[in-house]
Design a protein around this motif. Structure first.
Motif, PDB file in Angstrom:
ATOM      1  N   CYS A   1     -68.882  59.436  56.547  1.00 51.38           N
ATOM      2  CA  CYS A   1     -68.531  58.030  56.318  1.00 51.38           C
ATOM      3  C   CYS A   1     -67.973  57.830  54.910  1.00 51.38           C
ATOM      4  CB  CYS A   1     -69.750  57.136  56.525  1.00 51.38           C
ATOM      5  SG  CYS A   1     -70.191  56.881  58.273  1.00 51.38           S
ATOM      6  N   SER A   2     -68.581  58.475  53.938  1.00 53.49           N
ATOM      7  CA  SER A   2     -68.115  58.339  52.554  1.00 53.49           C
ATOM      8  C   SER A   2     -66.685  58.830  52.416  1.00 53.49           C
ATOM      9  CB  SER A   2     -69.051  59.130  51.626  1.00 53.49           C
ATOM     10  OG  SER A   2     -68.595  59.065  50.295  1.00 53.49           O
ATOM     11  N   ARG A   3     -66.374  59.944  53.046  1.00 50.54           N
ATOM     12  CA  ARG A   3     -65.019  60.502  52.957  1.00 50.54           C
ATOM     13  C   ARG A   3     -63.987  59.612  53.635  1.00 50.54           C
ATOM     14  NH1 ARG A   3     -65.027  66.321  55.234  1.00 50.54           N
ATOM     15  NH2 ARG A   3     -67.248  66.214  55.741  1.00 50.54           N
ATOM     16  N   LEU A   4     -64.420  58.850  54.644  1.00 55.95           N
ATOM     17  CA  LEU A   4     -63.482  58.015  55.403  1.00 55.95           C
ATOM     18  C   LEU A   4     -63.546  56.538  55.005  1.00 55.95           C
ATOM     19  CD1 LEU A   4     -63.985  59.629  58.925  1.00 55.95           C
ATOM     20  CD2 LEU A   4     -61.940  59.777  57.499  1.00 55.95           C
ATOM     21  N   GLY A   5     -64.327  56.222  53.990  1.00 60.27           N
ATOM     22  CA  GLY A   5     -64.431  54.835  53.544  1.00 60.27           C
ATOM     23  C   GLY A   5     -65.161  53.941  54.523  1.00 60.27           C
ATOM     24  N   LEU A   6     -66.166  54.495  55.213  1.00 60.70           N
ATOM     25  CA  LEU A   6     -66.926  53.756  56.214  1.00 60.70           C
ATOM     26  C   LEU A   6     -68.361  53.560  55.756  1.00 60.70           C
ATOM     27  CD1 LEU A   6     -65.636  55.753  59.316  1.00 60.70           C
ATOM     28  CD2 LEU A   6     -65.033  53.382  58.765  1.00 60.70           C
ATOM     29  N   THR A   7     -69.032  52.577  56.340  1.00 61.83           N
ATOM     30  CA  THR A   7     -70.441  52.318  56.063  1.00 61.83           C
ATOM     31  C   THR A   7     -71.272  52.757  57.259  1.00 61.83           C
ATOM     32  OG1 THR A   7     -69.933  50.416  54.656  1.00 61.83           O
ATOM     33  CG2 THR A   7     -72.147  50.526  55.568  1.00 61.83           C
TER      34      THR A   7
END
Length: 590
Positions: free
Chosen positions: A129-135
């Motif tokens: 999620c961090s790599r893809l800008g997700l929460t």
């Protein structure tokens, strides 16, 4: 937020979707990872439920939402608890799957994941999620299993056991609903310690209906019981069909109360007293940098800079720290905790942007960050504690939203512990409402809620006893409130030998504009000997060479008898455990 649901077919992934919906998030699509076609009904995966994978395509029909699937190509190459990007690891299959989801639905902001206790699963989903800008939305995280299973049983979700692998469970339990199995599982938990929610791999389930199944539900057409090579493991091979249902059910999940037991028992009268406004007098003395070492930990205290600009000062502070680490043949990953003091919280975003470039590995240090009255022209001051051996580092860095405690989306962990001494530094805990990360407004609730977050972090890391605790407040009017909060907390924790002394300090501002922040150091007292912090208010201690000293003091303190290795924390006012103002506090730590 608009979210994609990472589903396996099991009860946890679908029940977490119900909580996402209850928290006003919008379901956009489903996502699933499955074994290669040539594999049997299940494969060895540390991350994903694979039994019953062939039923998953029906969920797109049940919900009317698009389903994106990815074959599990990798294996569990990286089995460390804290995950870093690893080639041919099955976690990278999840990255590719969610990358496709983002390409088709660029407005998706979050991912629903049904992790309850598995930090292994949680850290990998959070990394992706961090790599893809997700929460990551993980509303089941750290919930009490018996309570949680009871809520699943009471919901309009139909789930049945399709695999059993535990003492007391056999092929006769396959196909039974959660409602039928709940009393059986509670009984097995009391007799043999079987996890009620199956978190130990005792069973797996398959969902046949849920309130957000608006287009139909699943029905068993044919089933076959398969015995695994181990005689204690059975699973079902199923054929199912989609059948109509009158309508979607109500999303009748129960959101846990903000304050949990025993914190809901703390009773506070309005203890805010009127006081004169503070003058915010800056300190005029820059306290000298110093270094120390004891018990396998190094310290670099009171790092400041005389560069003329904010960016220049912060960059110089970290260049000094980098040089110290290099001289000691250590890396930023060795840093256990940091104390970041800033002169103006409005500069925090700019400071943090530089700060986070220094910590790029998993488990960044625990951190306390406050605005306080630093000397004029001094934008920031940093003190750090450093482990000399990474093998003894253990930590907790939860970045997903839950009901448990606030997520740490920044470059700091909730806690970092040294497994040689079992001492754990707990990051400053502020009163954010965990499910949506908004600040709690009521100052009385703030005092209890932030301390509850502190307690929850300690529980997960297995370090339950306070040996030092400090409360930062933005007004002396709040001091009686936090003092009484801690007094009642100690009374409710009779089974713990917590340090009784509380240091409360008044500072200029706290993150997110809150009024209260709790921080401190804890220990697992069951493992070995330990020493509580020795605290002296308004008088010096007998200084020892193998100890570390934190000194909290207002702007009028100019004492010269402090030891060579100390961390100075300039504040506006200092109060003792009886809410009495003191000129300063000296804290001695092992």
């Amino acid at each position: 937020m608009k979210f994609a649901a990472l589903i396996s077919g099991g009860k946890d992934s679908f029940f977490n979707v119900l909580h996402c919906l209850a928290n006003d998030h919008e379901l956009v699509c489903l996502a699933n990872l499955h074994p290669p076609p040539s594999d049997s009904h299940e494969m060895d995966s540390f991350m994903y439920q694979t039994v019953g994978f062939d039923v998953v395509p029906y969920y797109a029909e049940c919900t009317g939402k698009p389903l994106y699937r990815q074959v599990i190509k990798g294996s569990s190459n990286n089995q460390k608890l804290e995950y870093e990007q690893t080639q041919d690891d099955e976690t990278e299959d999840l990255y590719e799957l969610l990358k496709v989801v983002k390409e088709h639905h660029p407005d998706v902001e979050a991912i629903s994941v049904g992790a309850i206790l598995s930090s292994y699963q949680r850290t990998r989903v959070e990394d992706v999620c961090s790599r893809l800008g997700l929460t990551a939305l993980a509303y089941l995280w750290q919930r009490d299993q018996e309570e949680l299973m009871g809520e699943m049983v009471d919901s309009d979700m139909e789930a049945r056991l399709i695999k059993v692998a535990a003492i007391g469970l056999n092929d006769s339990h396959l196909g039974k609903t959660l409602q039928e199995m709940y009393p059986v599982l509670k009984n097995l938990n009391r007799k043999f310690g079987v996890h009620v929610c199956g978190e130990g791999g005792e069973f797996e389930s398959l969902v046949f209906d849920a309130p957000f199944f608006t287009k139909g539900k699943l029905q068993i057409v044919d089933k076959q019981i398969v015995r695994h090579t181990n005689d204690e493991i059975w699973y079902l091979k199923l054929k199912v069909q989609l059948v109509e249902k009158s309508s979607g059910g109500k999303c009748n999940v129960v959101q846990p109360p903000l304050l949990h037991d025993p914190f809901d028992q703390i009773s506070l009268q309005p203890l805010i007293k009127k006081t004169e406004s503070l003058s915010h007098t800056p300190h005029t003395k820059v306290w000298e940098q110093n270094r120390g070492k004891n018990y396998g930990r190094l310290r670099f205290n009171n790092i400041t800079s005389t560069e003329p600009t904010l960016e220049g000062q912060v960059t110089h502070i970290f260049s000094q720290l980098e040089r110290f680490l290099s001289e000691s043949k250590l890396h930023p990953a060795n840093i256990q905790s940091s104390s970041l003091l800033v002169s103006d919280m409005s500069n925090f975003a700019q400071i943090n942007k530089i700060y986070q470039t220094f910590f790029t590995k998993p488990l960044p240090p625990a951190r306390v960050c406050v605005e306080t009255n630093l000397p004029k022209e001094c934008f920031a001051q940093l003190s750090v504690e450093i482990l000399d051996d990474l093998h003894f580092k253990k930590g907790l860095h939860v970045q997903g939203r839950s009901y448990w405690a606030p997520s740490n989306i920044g470059p700091y962990s909730q806690s970092i512990a040294d497994t040689r001494t079992y001492l754990a530094h707990i990051s400053g805990q502020i009163p954010l409402i965990p499910r949506d990360m908004t600040p709690c407004k009521d100052v009385t609730t703030q005092s209890v809620l932030a301390l509850q977050h502190f307690e929850h972090v300690k529980e997960v890391i297995g370090s339950p006893t306070n040996i030092f605790i400090c409360c930062f407040v933005t007004s002396p009017a709040t001091v009686p409130l936090v003092t009484e909060t801690y007094r009642q907390y100690i009374g409710l924790q009779r089974d713990r030998d917590h340090v009784k002394e509380l240091v409360t300090v008044v500072v200029g501002a706290l993150p997110r504009g809150v009024d209260v922040e709790w921080g401190g150091i804890t220990v697992n007292e069951a493992v070995g000997d330990y020493e509580e912090a020795q605290i002296a208010f308004g008088k010096p201690l007998e200084y020892k060479e193998d100890r570390h000293y934190k000194i909290f003091a207002g702007p009028d303190l100019y004492r010269e008898e402090f030891p060579e290795s100390y961390e100075f924390v300039p504040v506006e006012q200092v109060f003792d455990s009886e809410a009495r103002e003191q000129p300063y506090a000296v804290v001695e730590l092992v």
